[in-house]
Design a protein around this motif. Structure first.
Motif, mmCIF file in Angstrom:
data_model
loop_
_atom_site.group_PDB
_atom_site.id
_atom_site.type_symbol
_atom_site.label_atom_id
_atom_site.label_comp_id
_atom_site.label_asym_id
_atom_site.label_seq_id
_atom_site.Cartn_x
_atom_site.Cartn_y
_atom_site.Cartn_z
ATOM 1 N N ILE A 1 4.628 2.382 -8.760
ATOM 2 C CA ILE A 1 3.253 2.886 -8.927
ATOM 3 C C ILE A 1 3.044 4.194 -8.157
ATOM 4 C CG2 ILE A 1 0.835 2.404 -8.327
ATOM 5 C CD1 ILE A 1 1.291 -0.438 -9.325
ATOM 6 N N HIS A 2 2.507 5.144 -8.859
ATOM 7 C CA HIS A 2 2.219 6.440 -8.253
ATOM 8 C C HIS A 2 1.133 7.120 -9.077
ATOM 9 C CE1 HIS A 2 5.204 7.374 -11.411
ATOM 10 N NE2 HIS A 2 4.551 8.523 -11.534
ATOM 11 N N HIS A 3 0.621 8.185 -8.546
ATOM 12 C CA HIS A 3 -0.419 8.939 -9.245
ATOM 13 C C HIS A 3 0.058 10.341 -9.541
ATOM 14 C CE1 HIS A 3 -3.218 5.898 -7.240
ATOM 15 N NE2 HIS A 3 -2.984 5.539 -8.478
ATOM 16 N N VAL A 4 -0.303 10.773 -10.718
ATOM 17 C CA VAL A 4 0.105 12.089 -11.174
ATOM 18 C C VAL A 4 -1.174 12.894 -11.365
ATOM 19 C CG1 VAL A 4 0.937 13.239 -13.248
ATOM 20 C CG2 VAL A 4 2.251 11.382 -12.274
ATOM 21 N N THR A 5 -1.189 14.104 -10.866
ATOM 22 C CA THR A 5 -2.398 14.913 -11.013
ATOM 23 C C THR A 5 -2.055 16.392 -11.113
ATOM 24 O OG1 THR A 5 -4.452 15.614 -9.937
ATOM 25 C CG2 THR A 5 -2.719 14.835 -8.489
ATOM 26 N N ARG B 1 -11.518 11.705 -10.706
ATOM 27 C CA ARG B 1 -10.689 11.286 -9.582
ATOM 28 C C ARG B 1 -10.345 9.791 -9.624
ATOM 29 N NH1 ARG B 1 -9.480 14.726 -5.173
ATOM 30 N NH2 ARG B 1 -9.746 16.843 -5.953
ATOM 31 N N ASN C 1 -6.521 0.570 -3.604
ATOM 32 C CA ASN C 1 -5.564 1.255 -2.737
ATOM 33 C C ASN C 1 -6.308 1.824 -1.543
ATOM 34 O OD1 ASN C 1 -6.735 3.676 -3.552
ATOM 35 N ND2 ASN C 1 -5.096 4.198 -4.989
ATOM 36 N N SER C 2 -5.572 2.540 -0.708
ATOM 37 C CA SER C 2 -6.178 2.948 0.561
ATOM 38 C C SER C 2 -6.874 4.311 0.479
ATOM 39 C CB SER C 2 -5.091 2.988 1.632
ATOM 40 O OG SER C 2 -4.078 3.894 1.213
ATOM 41 N N VAL C 3 -6.929 4.879 -0.704
ATOM 42 C CA VAL C 3 -7.534 6.208 -0.811
ATOM 43 C C VAL C 3 -9.052 6.084 -0.791
ATOM 44 C CG1 VAL C 3 -7.635 8.324 -2.170
ATOM 45 C CG2 VAL C 3 -5.590 6.896 -2.239
ATOM 46 N N ILE D 1 -7.378 3.693 -8.008
ATOM 47 C CA ILE D 1 -7.056 2.344 -8.478
ATOM 48 C C ILE D 1 -5.558 2.144 -8.312
ATOM 49 C CG2 ILE D 1 -6.916 0.908 -10.583
ATOM 50 C CD1 ILE D 1 -9.569 2.292 -11.443
ATOM 51 N N ASN D 2 -5.183 1.003 -7.817
ATOM 52 C CA ASN D 2 -3.749 0.746 -7.642
ATOM 53 C C ASN D 2 -3.136 0.378 -8.992
ATOM 54 O OD1 ASN D 2 -1.327 0.550 -6.117
ATOM 55 N ND2 ASN D 2 -1.492 -1.676 -6.267
ATOM 56 N N ALA D 3 -2.759 1.406 -9.692
ATOM 57 C CA ALA D 3 -2.120 1.273 -11.006
ATOM 58 C C ALA D 3 -1.474 2.633 -11.255
ATOM 59 C CB ALA D 3 -3.154 0.975 -12.082
ATOM 60 N N TYR D 4 -0.727 2.757 -12.323
ATOM 61 C CA TYR D 4 -0.210 4.083 -12.667
ATOM 62 C C TYR D 4 -1.393 4.960 -13.062
ATOM 63 C CZ TYR D 4 4.610 2.583 -12.399
ATOM 64 O OH TYR D 4 5.825 2.149 -11.920
ATOM 65 N N GLY D 5 -1.429 6.183 -12.535
ATOM 66 C CA GLY D 5 -2.586 7.034 -12.796
ATOM 67 C C GLY D 5 -2.186 8.433 -13.210
ATOM 68 N N LEU D 6 -2.920 8.972 -14.144
ATOM 69 C CA LEU D 6 -2.670 10.351 -14.561
ATOM 70 C C LEU D 6 -3.994 11.093 -14.641
ATOM 71 C CD1 LEU D 6 -0.215 11.394 -17.420
ATOM 72 C CD2 LEU D 6 -1.997 12.865 -16.514
ATOM 73 N N HIS D 7 -4.134 12.066 -13.781
ATOM 74 C CA HIS D 7 -5.335 12.890 -13.695
ATOM 75 C C HIS D 7 -4.975 14.202 -14.381
ATOM 76 C CE1 HIS D 7 -8.024 15.366 -10.736
ATOM 77 N NE2 HIS D 7 -8.778 14.880 -11.686
ATOM 78 N N ARG E 1 -0.695 12.223 -4.316
ATOM 79 C CA ARG E 1 -2.109 12.252 -3.914
ATOM 80 C C ARG E 1 -2.567 13.691 -3.703
ATOM 81 N NH1 ARG E 1 -2.651 7.169 0.303
ATOM 82 N NH2 ARG E 1 -2.467 5.592 -1.316
ATOM 83 N N SER F 1 -8.631 7.880 -11.386
ATOM 84 C CA SER F 1 -7.251 7.423 -11.607
ATOM 85 C C SER F 1 -6.469 7.347 -10.299
ATOM 86 C CB SER F 1 -6.533 8.336 -12.610
ATOM 87 O OG SER F 1 -6.517 9.657 -12.123
ATOM 88 N N GLY F 2 -6.930 8.061 -9.296
ATOM 89 C CA GLY F 2 -6.240 8.016 -8.006
ATOM 90 C C GLY F 2 -6.768 6.928 -7.086
ATOM 91 N N ASN G 1 0.792 -1.238 0.000
ATOM 92 C CA ASN G 1 0.000 0.000 0.000
ATOM 93 C C ASN G 1 0.820 1.282 0.000
ATOM 94 O OD1 ASN G 1 -2.725 0.474 -0.351
ATOM 95 N ND2 ASN G 1 -3.201 -0.853 1.391
#
Lengths: 577, 288
Positions: A424-428, B53, B9-11, B58-64, A437, B55-56, A399
Motif C-alpha cells: 500500500i502506497h499513495h501516488v500523487t 487529498r 492511516n497516520s496522515v 485512507i489506508n488503501a492504494y491511492g492515486l491523486h 506522501r 486518497s492520501g 502504519n
C-alpha cells in the motif's frame, strides 16, 4: 524486363480508389513483389480528388518514386492533376465515360476503357474497381489466375455468384485494354518476383500488432487521423486476449485512463496525432511525476491546429520533447521502417516499465498509413521486461507505507501493484517523499527531482541511431527520421554515382538525444544535411543543441504536406555541396 | 476481516476544522469495512482541490491525479484490475466543471466504480471562487456582483445520461452516508453519490444549518420508489435537487466490464501477457 514500376489510381473519394488499390496490390503481393504505397486523400468522406500510388519492385523498397508508369483515372481531374508525374512513354488507363484527354505536352499512351459501362452492364458500378485493376493487371502481362484467386479471397464470403461477377469484370477489363494495346506492354514487363508472399501492412497495423505482442491489453483512445487504425486493429484483437479498447470521450480521458490502467498493472497505451497529444500534455506530466509507465503513439500530421489532417509532416518533435510543463523523465522513440513500427512498440513498453516514465512513439503520416511490404516478424524478439516490479513484498510494520519512491542508485524505485497486501502506497502528482506522501521540503524536492531526471542519464536503448556509414570522411552526412529514411537512401545512390560520398543517420531515439553515438559521425563529415518535414528545422535544432557543429549543418525543409521524393533530396544535396 | 480502523492511516488531513470532508472520509472507511474489503483491494482515485487529498488519508492504494480527471483514471484502474474496488472522489469543481465531460461519459459507460463528489458549492482550495454548483446571485471573489450563471443540477444530468445509481447525502448524516456508499460499492455499475459537504471557510450561505433546514430526506417519503426514473427526476426538480437518500437505481443493466465480449473475471493485471507463438503466427498470417 524491369525490376520496378509505379502505378497510381485516381478518382473521387468514395468511388473505389481504395478498393482498386487493395485488390491490385493484394494480387501483386501473392506473386512476391515488394510494394510501397502512398495515399493522397482529403479530410472528407466522399468527393474530392484522391489517389493511391504503389511502387512495385523485385527488391525491398522504402520510398515513393519520383515518376509514374501507369495512371488509372476514374475522372479527368485525376489525369490533369497527376499526368505530370508520368514518365515519357507512360500509360493512362481512363474511364471512357468522360472522354478522357491528355494535357498538352504529356508524352503518354492513353487507353480509354469503358470502366463504368462494363461495371454497370454487370449489375453495379461498384465493380469499377475490378474492371480498372483487371485492366492494369493485363497490361503488365501478369498471370490472370493469380488475380482471380485474390478476387476470390476478397469476395468469397459473399458467395460464388459475387465472385463470379467480379471475375467477369476483371476479364472484361483486361480483354478490352489488351485489345487497345495490342497485348501486354513489353516495356512494363516486370522481372518475376521471388514468389514468396510478404507481410503487407501499414505502420499503424504494425504498431498495433507490436503493442499486442508487447502485452498491451487495454487501449483507451479517441479517433483521429492518422492514428485510428491502431485502435481499430486492437478492438478486433484484444478481446481474444482478455483485453479491450475503450473509445473515450476525448484524448484527456484516453491518456488518463491509460495512466490509471498502468498504475493498476496492465500494459496500456493510447494513440493520437498532434491535436490529441496537445490535450494530453498535462497528463503526460502526471505520468512523469508519479513515475507511472505509459506508452503514447503520436502519428504526426500537418499542424498546427487542425492544419493538414491528412498530410505528411514531422512538426511535433519539439512538442513531444518539451510538451509538458515542469521537467519530467521521458523517452521519445521514432521508428523509421514498417518492421521497426512493430519492434519499437515492444521496446517502448519495456522502456516505460523499466524507467517508469512516459514513452512516446512518434511516426509520421506516411509511415503510419503507407501500405508496404514488411519482413517476417521474429517471434523470438518479443521479450517482455517489466522492470523493477515487485511481487509478494515482505510484511510492513504497522502504519508503514511501501516506499514506492525509494531513493536508489539508478533512481529507479520498486514498483508494486494494487492488490498486493504489503504494497500500500499513495501516488500523487504533488511533490512527494519516498512513500508518496506530499512534501514541500526543499531537501526532498531537490532529491526527488534529481532522482526522476537522473533516470534519463542511464537510459539504454538499442540502436538509438541507425547508421549507414560506408565512408570515413564523407562529403555529406545526411540525417533523417521516420519515413524519410528510405527516400534518402535512394537519393544517395544517385549522389554516389555523381561522385559524392554520403553517410546516412536515421535518428531513432529523439529524446534523450543519443549525443555520444551521433557525435563521431558528425565530427568526420564535411557537411551535415538534415532533412525534415517541418518549417523550423526541429530535428536540426536537436543536433545543434546536443552535438554541436552548427556551422556545418544545413537544413532541407519540406512543409507543403507532401513527403520528400528521391529527386528532391538529390537536388537539394547537390545544391548544398 | 478488516475493521474501519484498518482503513485509517497516520496522515493528518489538511482540511479546515469543521470541514464536511472529514465525515466523508470516515464514511468511506466505515463502508469499506462494512462491505468486507481489505485495504489492499481498495483503490481511491481523487482529483485536485481540498477534497482531492482524500486518497492520501485512507489506508488503501491511492492515486491523486490531475484536476478533473479522477474519473478516467479510476476507470483505467478498474479496467486493468476489475478485482479491485475502486472509488473516485473529488469536489464539485473537479467533477462538474473541469471534469463534467468525463462525469457524463463515465455515467453512460457504467464501469463498476463508485464516484463520491464532495460538493461544497464553492472553490475552496483556490480561496473562494464560484462553482457550477453555486446558487445564482452567490457572491464570491470571481462573482463580486453575484453569480449570473444558472446552477448546475448534476443529478438530473446523471439521470438523463443513463445513470444506474444516483444518491445524495449530507456529510452530517454519517449513518445515511455510510449506507449509501456501501450500496454504491455493491452496485454492479457506476454509482454516483453527491455529498453536501459544507465549506466552513468560504461558503457562508450553504452552511450546516442551511442544509439541515433545506434538505428533504427520502426516508420521510415511504412511498418513494428508487427504481422509478420519472419519479426520481420529478422529485429532484420539485426539491431543487435538495433530496438525500437513494434517488435512483437500475439493477437490470450490466456493468461495462460484463458487457465486453471476452472480458475475464480475472483482472488484466493478473493475467499472463506473453503471447504464444501459435497465436502470434496466426495474427501475422492475416497480413499476407
Amino acid at each position: 524486363m524491369i525490376s520496378q514500376l509505379s502505378w497510381k489510381i485516381g478518382g473521387q473519394q468514395g468511388e473505389g480508389v481504395e478498393s482498386t488499390d487493395r485488390i491490385f496490390s493484394t494480387a501483386l503481393n501473392r506473386l512476391g513483389y515488394y510494394l510501397y504505397g502512398y495515399r493522397h486523400f482529403s479530410s472528407r468522406i466522399k468527393g474530392g480528388h484522391t489517389n493511391n500510388k504503389i511502387r512495385i519492385s523485385t527488391k525491398p523498397i522504402r520510398a515513393i518514386s519520383d515518376d509514374l508508369d501507369i495512371l488509372v483515372a476514374f475522372d479527368q481531374e485525376s489525369i490533369d492533376l497527376n499526368a505530370h508525374e508520368l514518365r515519357p512513354g507512360g500509360v493512362v488507363v481512363a474511364d471512357a465515360k468522360f472522354n478522357p484527354t491528355l494535357p498538352e505536352g504529356i508524352n503518354a499512351k492513353l487507353f480509354p476503357v469503358p470502366i463504368t459501362a462494363i461495371a454497370d452492364e454487370l449489375g453495379t458500378s461498384l465493380m469499377k474497381n475490378m474492371v480498372a485493376s483487371g485492366a492494369s493487371w493485363a497490361l503488365l502481362g501478369l498471370p490472370l489466375e493469380v488475380f482471380n484467386k485474390a478476387v476470390e479471397e476478397e469476395f468469397g464470403r459473399k458467395g460464388a455468384a459475387v465472385v463470379e461477377k467480379n471475375v467477369e469484370a476483371v476479364r472484361r477489363g483486361s480483354e478490352f485494354v489488351l485489345e487497345l494495346a495490342g497485348g501486354p506492354l513489353e516495356e512494363f514487363k516486370l522481372q518475376p518476383a521471388d514468389g514468396e508472399q510478404k507481410l503487407f501492412m501499414i505502420g499503424n497495423d504494425a504498431m498495433a500488432l507490436g503493442a499486442l505482442a508487447a502485452g498491451c491489453r487495454f487501449m483507451p483512445a479517441y479517433p483521429i487521423t492518422p492514428a485510428s487504425e491502431v485502435m481499430e486493429y486492437l478492438i478486433k484483437k484484444l478481446p481474444k486476449f482478455g483485453g479491450t479498447v475503450i473509445q473515450t470521450e476525448d484524448e484527456i480521458a484516453a491518456i488518463t485512463m491509460a495512466i490509471g490502467a498502468n498504475f493498476a498493472g496492465a500494459r496500456s497505451m493510447t494513440a493520437s496525432a498532434g491535436p490529441g497529444l496537445s490535450l494530453m500534455m498535462e497528463a503526460i506530466g502526471l505520468a512523469g511525476m508519479t513515475e507511472t509507465p505509459v506508452v503514447i503513439i503520436d502519428t504526426q500530421r500537418g499542424g498546427p491546429s487542425t492544419g493538414l489532417p491528412t498530410k505528411q509532416e514531422q512538426s511535433d518533435i519539439n512538442a513531444m520533447i518539451y510538451g509538458t510543463h515542469g521537467e519530467i523523465p521521458k523517452i521519445v522513440l521514432a521508428p523509421s521502417s514498417i518492421e521497426e513500427c512493430f519492434y519499437d512498440m515492444i521496446e517502448a513498453f519495456n522502456l516505460a516499465e523499466k524507467y517508469q516514465c512516459p514513452v512516446i512513439v512518434i511516426t509520421d503520416l506516411q509511415l503510419s498509413l503507407g501500405k508496404q511490404s514488411c519482413d517476417e516478424l521474429d517471434y523470438n524478439k518479443i521479450v517482455i521486461d517489466r522492470g523493477n516490479l515487485v511481487r509478494n513484498a515482505p510484511e510492513l510494520e504497522p502504519n508503514q507505507l511501501f516506499k514506492r519512491y525509494e531513493f536508489t542508485e539508478d533512481g529507479i524505485s520498486p514498483r508494486i501493484l494494487p492488490g498486493e497486501k504489503y504494497g500500500i502506497h499513495h501516488v500523487t502528482g504533488v511533490e512527494h517523499d519516498e512513500t508518496g506522501r506530499p512534501s514541500e521540503s526543499a531537501v526532498n524536492r531537490k532529491k526527488m527531482m534529481d532522482k526522476r531526471l537522473g533516470k534519463m542519464d542511464n537510459i539504454k536503448v538499442t540502436n538509438p541511431i541507425h547508421v549507414d556509414a560506408p565512408h570515413e570522411e564523407p562529403d555529406l552526412l545526411i540525417v533523417s527520421m521516420s519515413s524519410t529514411g528510405g527516400t534518402v537512401d535512394e537519393a544517395r545512390v544517385r549522389l554516389e554515382e555523381q561522385g559524392l560520398t554520403t553517410n546516412h543517420i536515421t535518428v531513432r531515439l529523439l529524446y534523450p538525444f543519443p549525443t555520444e553515438q551521433f557525435a563521431p559521425y558528425a565530427e568526420k563529415a564535411k557537411k551535415i544535411i538534415v532533412l525534415e518535414n517541418n518549417a523550423t528545422a526541429q530535428l536540426a535544432s536537436q543536433i545543434k543543441l546536443n552535438v554541436g557543429h552548427a556551422d556545418k549543418i544545413e537544413s532541407v525543409l519540406k512543409y507543403d504536406g507532401n513527403p520528400f521524393l528521391p529527386s528532391i533530396v538529390y537536388n537539394a544535396c547537390k545544391e548544398l555541396v | 476481516m478488516a475493521t474501519f480502523k484498518e482503513f485509517r492511516n497516520s496522515v493528518k488531513p489538511n482540511w479546515c476544522p469543521g470541514c464536511g470532508d472529514f465525515s466523508i472520509q470516515a464514511a468511506i472507511q466505515r463502508a469499506a469495512a462494512n462491505v468486507g474489503l481489505e485495504p489492499e483491494n481498495l483503490a481511491v482515485v481523487s482529483g485536485i482541490g481540498c477534497s482531492g487529498r482524500i486518497s492520501g488519508y485512507i489506508n488503501a492504494y491511492g492515486l491523486h491525479g490531475i484536476h478533473g480527471r479522477a474519473l478516467p483514471i479510476a476507470q483505467g484502474v478498474k479496467m486493468a484490475n476489475r478485482e479491485l474496488t475502486v472509488i473516485a472522489s473529488g469536489g464539485d469543481g473537479d467533477g462538474f466543471a473541469i471534469g463534467m465531460g468525463h462525469t457524463v461519459h463515465a455515467i453512460r459507460r457504467n464501469i463498476n466504480i463508485t464516484y463520491i463528489v464532495m460538493d461544497n458549492q464553492i472553490y475552496g482550495l483556490t480561496k473562494g471562487q464560484t462553482s457550477p454548483r453555486s446558487a445564482e446571485g452567490f457572491k464570491t471573489k470571481s462573482t463580486p456582483d453575484g453569480s449570473i450563471e444558472s446552477t448546475l443540477s448534476p443529478l438530473e444530468i446523471a439521470l438523463s445520461a443513463g445513470a444506474t445509481f444516483v444518491a445524495q447525502s449530507f456529510s452530517s448524516d454519517l449513518k445515511q452516508l455510510t449506507t449509501l456508499i456501501e450500496e454504491g460499492m455493491k452496485h454492479e455499475g457506476f454509482s454516483l453519490i453527491n455529498v453536501f459537504s459544507p465549506c466552513v471557510t468560504f461558503n457562508k450561505i450553504n452552511t450546516y444549518d442551511w442544509f439541515k433546514e433545506n434538505i428533504v430526506n427520502l426516508e420521510s417519503i415511504p412511498e418513494y420508489d428508487p427504481s422509478n426514473r420519472i419519479q426520481a427526476m420529478t422529485k429532484l426538480m420539485e426539491t431543487g435537487g435538495m433530496l438525500t437518500g437513494l434517488i435512483y437505481q437500475d439493477k437490470s443493466r450490466k456493468s461495462y466490464e460484463d458487457m465486453v465480449v471476452g472480458f475475464h473475471q480475472e483482472g488484466i493485471s493478473n493475467q499472463d501477457i506473453q503471447i504464444s507463438e501459435a497465436d502470434f503466427s496466426k495474427l501475422v498470417a492475416e497480413f499476407k
